[in-house]
Design an enzyme around this catalytic site. Structure first.
Site, mmCIF file in Angstrom:
data_model
loop_
_atom_site.group_PDB
_atom_site.id
_atom_site.type_symbol
_atom_site.label_atom_id
_atom_site.label_comp_id
_atom_site.label_asym_id
_atom_site.label_seq_id
_atom_site.Cartn_x
_atom_site.Cartn_y
_atom_site.Cartn_z
ATOM 1 N N PRO A 180 0.782 -1.244 0.000
ATOM 2 C CA PRO A 180 0.000 0.000 0.000
ATOM 3 C C PRO A 180 0.814 1.294 0.000
ATOM 4 C CG PRO A 180 -0.013 -0.971 2.174
ATOM 5 C CD PRO A 180 0.713 -1.937 1.277
ATOM 6 N N CYS A 181 1.449 1.558 -1.122
ATOM 7 C CA CYS A 181 2.208 2.797 -1.267
ATOM 8 C C CYS A 181 1.297 4.021 -1.190
ATOM 9 C CB CYS A 181 3.007 2.784 -2.563
ATOM 10 S SG CYS A 181 2.045 2.385 -4.029
ATOM 11 N N HIS A 182 0.000 3.824 -1.393
ATOM 12 C CA HIS A 182 -0.943 4.949 -1.294
ATOM 13 C C HIS A 182 -1.063 5.461 0.138
ATOM 14 C CE1 HIS A 182 -3.436 1.340 -0.565
ATOM 15 N NE2 HIS A 182 -4.152 2.126 0.219
#
Length: 181
Positions: A142-144
């Protein structure tokens, strides 16, 4: 890669989501090797080539990843944690960043600086940002969930509107004020 090396065959599937068609790329064991958006397919193919060498994508179904992602988009946020991933490429630092990203719980965000600190590399904020941007498995890694230190939404490979939607879906963004980890 030399000419005698075997071509890696991976399965590519497409999943309609509330924020666009997701491209799911899995290996023969069903482990997710890439997740990107249909409008960013060229970037996904470049990352696959960079991290896995020459690959051949075969249309098929990513059964397990598809089912778990559908549950995530339906509101079962922890379904992402059960998705098996496979990242062969990347530097040891990049893989460390990607592992740290998976440890950020849904509903929270962190900053590049805080992520660098957690990796015991306090001066490596830019390197963390570069590793974050090279993440081949969006949403699941989850780079978001990484934002600017001042709470602003910063770049996301799938576009800031998708990032905003994902953070709102996870409850980390309410009225544009993120909850920092």
């Amino acid at each position: 890669m030399n000419g005698s090396a075997a071509l890696l065959s991976l399965t590519i599937d497409r999943l309609a989501t509330p924020i666009g068609v997701a491209l799911l790329v899995v290996d023969a064991n069903g482990a997710l090797c890439a997740l990107d958006w249909e409008d960013y397919e060229d970037r996904m193919r470049r990352l696959l080539g960079r991290f896995h060498g020459a690959v051949r994508l075969i249309e098929g179904e990513a059964t397990a990843a598809r089912a778990l992602l559908a549950r995530y988009f339906a509101g079962e946020l922890v379904a992402l944690d059960a998705i098996a991933i496979r990242t062969l490429g990347g530097t040891p630092f990049q893989r460390g960043v990607w592992t740290a990203l998976r440890a950020i719980p849904a509903g929270t965000v962190t900053s590049y600086g805080a992520l660098a600190l957690s990796l015991e590399a306090p001066g490596a904020m830019r390197a963390v940002g570069m590793a974050n941007g090279s993440n081949p498995i969006g949403v699941v890694v989850p780079c978001h969930r990484v934002i600017g230190a001042n709470g602003t939404l910063t770049g996301y490979g799938g576009g800031l509107e998708r990032k905003r939607w994902l953070l709102q879906h996870e409850g980390a963004l309410r009225h544009s004020t993120p909850r920092l980890l």
